[in-house]
Design a protein around this motif. Structure first.
Motif, short mmCIF file in Angstrom:
data_model
loop_
_atom_site.label_atom_id
_atom_site.label_comp_id
_atom_site.label_asym_id
_atom_site.label_seq_id
_atom_site.Cartn_x
_atom_site.Cartn_y
_atom_site.Cartn_z
N GLU A 5 0.83 -1.21 0.00
CA GLU A 5 0.00 0.00 0.00
C GLU A 5 0.87 1.26 0.00
O GLU A 5 0.59 2.22 -0.72
CB GLU A 5 -0.94 0.00 1.20
CG GLU A 5 -1.87 1.19 1.27
CD GLU A 5 -2.83 1.31 0.08
OE1 GLU A 5 -3.28 2.44 -0.18
OE2 GLU A 5 -3.11 0.29 -0.58
N GLU A 6 1.92 1.26 0.80
CA GLU A 6 2.84 2.40 0.83
C GLU A 6 3.49 2.60 -0.54
O GLU A 6 3.65 3.74 -0.99
CB GLU A 6 3.91 2.20 1.90
CG GLU A 6 3.39 2.39 3.30
CD GLU A 6 2.93 3.82 3.57
OE1 GLU A 6 3.68 4.77 3.29
OE2 GLU A 6 1.80 3.98 4.05
N ALA A 7 3.85 1.52 -1.20
CA ALA A 7 4.45 1.62 -2.54
C ALA A 7 3.46 2.23 -3.53
O ALA A 7 3.83 3.10 -4.34
CB ALA A 7 4.91 0.25 -3.01
N ARG A 8 2.20 1.81 -3.47
CA ARG A 8 1.17 2.37 -4.36
C ARG A 8 0.97 3.86 -4.10
O ARG A 8 0.85 4.66 -5.04
CB ARG A 8 -0.15 1.63 -4.17
CG ARG A 8 -0.19 0.28 -4.88
CD ARG A 8 -1.60 -0.31 -4.88
NE ARG A 8 -2.04 -0.73 -3.55
CZ ARG A 8 -1.78 -1.91 -3.02
NH1 ARG A 8 -1.09 -2.80 -3.70
NH2 ARG A 8 -2.22 -2.22 -1.82
N ILE A 9 0.95 4.25 -2.84
CA ILE A 9 0.77 5.66 -2.48
C ILE A 9 1.94 6.49 -3.00
O ILE A 9 1.75 7.56 -3.58
CB ILE A 9 0.61 5.81 -0.95
CG1 ILE A 9 -0.73 5.23 -0.51
CG2 ILE A 9 0.74 7.28 -0.54
CD1 ILE A 9 -0.87 5.09 1.00
N LYS A 10 3.17 6.00 -2.79
CA LYS A 10 4.35 6.74 -3.23
C LYS A 10 4.33 6.94 -4.74
O LYS A 10 4.63 8.02 -5.24
CB LYS A 10 5.62 6.01 -2.81
CG LYS A 10 5.88 6.11 -1.33
CD LYS A 10 7.14 5.37 -0.95
CE LYS A 10 7.34 5.32 0.54
NZ LYS A 10 6.99 6.47 1.29
N GLN A 11 3.97 5.91 -5.50
CA GLN A 11 3.94 6.01 -6.95
C GLN A 11 2.85 6.97 -7.40
O GLN A 11 3.05 7.76 -8.31
CB GLN A 11 3.72 4.63 -7.59
CG GLN A 11 3.86 4.64 -9.09
CD GLN A 11 5.27 4.98 -9.54
OE1 GLN A 11 6.16 4.17 -9.38
NE2 GLN A 11 5.48 6.16 -10.09
N ALA A 12 1.69 6.92 -6.75
CA ALA A 12 0.59 7.82 -7.12
C ALA A 12 0.93 9.27 -6.78
O ALA A 12 0.58 10.18 -7.55
CB ALA A 12 -0.69 7.40 -6.40
N ASP A 13 1.61 9.49 -5.66
CA ASP A 13 1.96 10.85 -5.25
C ASP A 13 3.04 11.47 -6.13
O ASP A 13 3.11 12.70 -6.25
CB ASP A 13 2.43 10.88 -3.80
CG ASP A 13 1.28 10.73 -2.81
OD1 ASP A 13 0.11 10.82 -3.24
OD2 ASP A 13 1.57 10.53 -1.62
#
Length: 61
Positions: free
Chosen positions: A38-46
């Motif tokens: 989830e943290e990886a997805r958030i970082k990529q989206a941000d």
């Protein structure tokens, strides 16, 4: 060469910026694989201009 294998899996989330030589990569370590994903997805989206990878390794405690 002897390889040391730990007994506890961890997930490493790495974020880097291709072409940016003055910006060091961001590296975070998590015990929970779902939280790491989830943290990886958030970082990529941000920051869509960055690259984000998630890797599993072992640590010895």
């Amino acid at each position: 060469m002897r390889t040391m294998k730990g007994n506890n899996p961890v997930w490493v989330v790495a974020q880097w910026w291709p072409g940016e030589v003055d910006v060091p990569p961001l590296i975070e370590v998590y015990k929970d694989p779902e939280y790491a994903a989830e943290e990886a997805r958030i970082k990529q989206a941000d920051d869509p201009h960055s690259q984000v990878g998630i890797f599993m390794t072992w640590v010895k405690e």
